[in-house]
Scaffold this motif. Structure first.
Motif, PDB file in Angstrom:
ATOM      1  N   GLY A  63      46.834  44.505  77.561  1.00  0.00           N
ATOM      2  CA  GLY A  63      46.028  44.452  76.345  1.00  0.00           C
ATOM      3  C   GLY A  63      45.254  43.147  76.238  1.00  0.00           C
ATOM      4  O   GLY A  63      45.597  42.150  76.903  1.00  0.00           O
ATOM      5  N   LEU A  64      44.206  43.171  75.410  1.00  0.00           N
ATOM      6  CA  LEU A  64      43.395  41.954  75.256  1.00  0.00           C
ATOM      7  C   LEU A  64      44.228  40.832  74.623  1.00  0.00           C
ATOM      8  O   LEU A  64      43.874  39.659  74.721  1.00  0.00           O
ATOM      9  N   ASP A  65      45.340  41.206  73.986  1.00  0.00           N
ATOM     10  CA  ASP A  65      46.255  40.208  73.422  1.00  0.00           C
ATOM     11  C   ASP A  65      47.315  39.775  74.434  1.00  0.00           C
ATOM     12  O   ASP A  65      48.238  39.030  74.101  1.00  0.00           O
ATOM     13  N   ALA A  89      37.336  57.674  82.256  1.00  0.00           N
ATOM     14  CA  ALA A  89      37.520  57.153  80.897  1.00  0.00           C
ATOM     15  C   ALA A  89      36.213  56.538  80.417  1.00  0.00           C
ATOM     16  O   ALA A  89      35.285  56.316  81.204  1.00  0.00           O
ATOM     17  N   ASP A  90      36.168  56.260  79.123  1.00  0.00           N
ATOM     18  CA  ASP A  90      34.996  55.627  78.525  1.00  0.00           C
ATOM     19  C   ASP A  90      35.169  54.107  78.593  1.00  0.00           C
ATOM     20  O   ASP A  90      36.220  53.588  78.192  1.00  0.00           O
ATOM     21  N   ALA A  91      34.136  53.451  79.084  1.00  0.00           N
ATOM     22  CA  ALA A  91      34.216  51.990  79.241  1.00  0.00           C
ATOM     23  C   ALA A  91      34.365  51.273  77.899  1.00  0.00           C
ATOM     24  O   ALA A  91      34.829  50.136  77.849  1.00  0.00           O
ATOM     25  N   ARG A  92      33.964  51.963  76.801  1.00  0.00           N
ATOM     26  CA  ARG A  92      34.063  51.314  75.481  1.00  0.00           C
ATOM     27  C   ARG A  92      35.433  51.490  74.837  1.00  0.00           C
ATOM     28  O   ARG A  92      35.729  50.881  73.817  1.00  0.00           O
ATOM     29  N   SER A  93      36.266  52.357  75.413  1.00  0.00           N
ATOM     30  CA  SER A  93      37.601  52.596  74.834  1.00  0.00           C
ATOM     31  C   SER A  93      38.454  51.338  75.016  1.00  0.00           C
ATOM     32  O   SER A  93      38.135  50.481  75.846  1.00  0.00           O
ATOM     33  N   PRO A  94      39.557  51.241  74.276  1.00  0.00           N
ATOM     34  CA  PRO A  94      40.425  50.071  74.483  1.00  0.00           C
ATOM     35  C   PRO A  94      40.802  49.870  75.945  1.00  0.00           C
ATOM     36  O   PRO A  94      40.722  48.759  76.471  1.00  0.00           O
ATOM     37  N   LYS A  95      41.162  50.970  76.634  1.00  0.00           N
ATOM     38  CA  LYS A  95      41.563  50.795  78.042  1.00  0.00           C
ATOM     39  C   LYS A  95      40.393  50.323  78.895  1.00  0.00           C
ATOM     40  O   LYS A  95      40.565  49.517  79.807  1.00  0.00           O
ATOM     41  N   ALA A 101      38.410  43.236  81.327  1.00  0.00           N
ATOM     42  CA  ALA A 101      38.939  41.866  81.223  1.00  0.00           C
ATOM     43  C   ALA A 101      39.978  41.579  82.304  1.00  0.00           C
ATOM     44  O   ALA A 101      40.085  40.452  82.797  1.00  0.00           O
ATOM     45  N   ASP A 102      40.762  42.593  82.663  1.00  0.00           N
ATOM     46  CA  ASP A 102      41.809  42.426  83.680  1.00  0.00           C
ATOM     47  C   ASP A 102      41.947  43.760  84.421  1.00  0.00           C
ATOM     48  O   ASP A 102      42.523  44.711  83.884  1.00  0.00           O
ATOM     49  N   PRO A 103      41.414  43.842  85.640  1.00  0.00           N
ATOM     50  CA  PRO A 103      41.380  45.141  86.338  1.00  0.00           C
ATOM     51  C   PRO A 103      42.726  45.586  86.921  1.00  0.00           C
ATOM     52  O   PRO A 103      42.807  46.652  87.524  1.00  0.00           O
ATOM     53  N   ARG A 104      43.772  44.795  86.741  1.00  0.00           N
ATOM     54  CA  ARG A 104      45.071  45.228  87.281  1.00  0.00           C
ATOM     55  C   ARG A 104      45.620  46.388  86.448  1.00  0.00           C
ATOM     56  O   ARG A 104      45.514  46.366  85.219  1.00  0.00           O
TER      57      ARG A 104
END
Ligand SMILES: Cc1cc2nc3c(=O)[nH]c(=O)nc-3n(C[C@H](O)[C@H](O)[C@H](O)COP(=O)(O)O)c2cc1C
Length: 224
Positions: A63-65, A89-95, A101-104
Motif C-alpha cells: 500500500g501507499l502507506d 486492471a485499471d491503472a487508476r485503481s488503488p492497486k 509506486a512499488d512494482p513488487r
C-alpha cells in the motif's frame, strides 16, 4: 442468545482444511526446469477438473502507506518460458497506483478441491499500449462497460449513481465500439520465486520452490 464465537469455533474445529481425498503426492524429481510449465500443467488440470474460478489468485501489493494490501484478480495469460503471469486492471485503481509506486507483487493461487497452492513473487511490468488496446477490444461488452465506468474503489454515493454511470458508459461504447479505456492495463508479474504446494490429508504436505538463478531456475524442496 447464541454465542457466535463458540458456535464458530466449534464449526472451525469440525471442518479442518483439506479433510478430503486429494491428489496423490507429485513426483518432485520429475518436474520441468522452469516453474511456468509446471504451473501450466497444474492450472490446466484444475480447469479441466472443473475447479471453480481456478484462474483467480490473490494479488498482494504494498500500500501507499507501506502496509500490505491484497485482493483477488483473474489470470488472463501466462508466458511459461520467461515466467510471466498476466492479469488486467485499471491503472487508476488503488492497486494500479500501488504498483506504479512499488512494482513488487505476489500472486497466490489456491485450488481447494485439489489441495494445491501456488505462490508467485516478482515484479510487475505493463504490456505495450497497442497489445493492451487489442486485448481491450476482445473483452466482453459488459467488461468493457465496467472498465469505462471506472472509478474503482472510490466511495459510491448510492446504487442509482452507479446505474446512471453504467447506462452512460454503455451508450458511449455503442457509439464508439473501437473505444479503448486509456488506463486499462495488462500487468505481467515477472516471477523471481514460484512455490508449488501440494496438501495432504495426513499433513505430510509437499513444497517445491523455484528461484531465478542467472538465466535459469534453481529448485529446492522446503519443509512443510
Ligand atoms: C473472482 C474475482 C475476480 C476478480 N478479477 C479482477 C481482475 O481481474 N482485475 C481487477 O482489477 N479486479 C478484479 N476483481 C476485483 C478485485 O478483487 C478488487 O475488488 C478491485 O480490483 C479493487 O481493488 P483495489 O481497490 O485494490 O484496486 C476480482 C474479484 C473477484 C472476487
Amino acid at each position: 442468545m447464541t454465542d457466535r464465537r463458540s458456535e464458530l469455533r466449534e464449526l472451525l474445529y469440525a471442518h479442518p482444511a483439506m479433510a478430503r481425498e486429494l491428489p496423490p503426492a507429485f513426483d518432485t524429481a520429475a518436474v520441468p526446469d522452469g516453474p511456468g510449465e509446471l504451473f501450466a500443467d497444474w492450472l490446466i488440470g484444475a480447469l479441466r477438473d472443473g475447479v471453480p474460478d481456478a484462474q483467480t489468485a490473490v494479488l498482494a501489493t504494498t500500500g501507499l502507506d507501506g502496509a500490505p494490501d491484497g485482493r483477488v484478480v483473474a489470470l488472463r495469460e501466462l508466458d511459461p518460458e520467461p515466467g510471466l503471469w498476466w492479469f488486467h486492471a485499471d491503472a487508476r485503481s488503488p492497486k494500479g497506483r500501488q504498483l506504479a509506486a512499488d512494482p513488487r507483487a505476489a500472486l497466490t493461487f489456491y485450488w481447494p478441491a485439489l489441495g494445491r497452492q501456488v505462490r508467485v513473487r516478482g515484479t510487475v511490468e505493463a504490456a505495450p499500449v497497442e497489445r493492451t488496446a487489442a486485448a481491450f477490444r476482445e473483452l466482453s461488452p459488459k467488461s468493457r462497460t465496467a472498465a469505462l465506468v471506472g472509478r474503482q474503489s472510490e466511495p459510491l454515493a448510492g446504487p442509482e449513481r452507479f446505474d446512471r454511470a453504467w447506462r452512460e458508459a454503455d451508450r458511449e461504447l455503442a457509439g464508439q465500439p473501437e473505444l479503448v479505456v486509456a488506463e486499462y492495463r495488462q500487468y505481467g508479474v515477472r516471477a523471481v520465486e514460484v512455490e508449488f504446494w501440494q496438501g495432504s490429508f495426513d499433513r505430510r504436505h509437499q513444497r517445491l520452490a523455484y528461484r531465478r538463478a542467472g538465466e535459469g531456475w534453481r529448485r529446492e524442496l522446503l519443509w512443510p
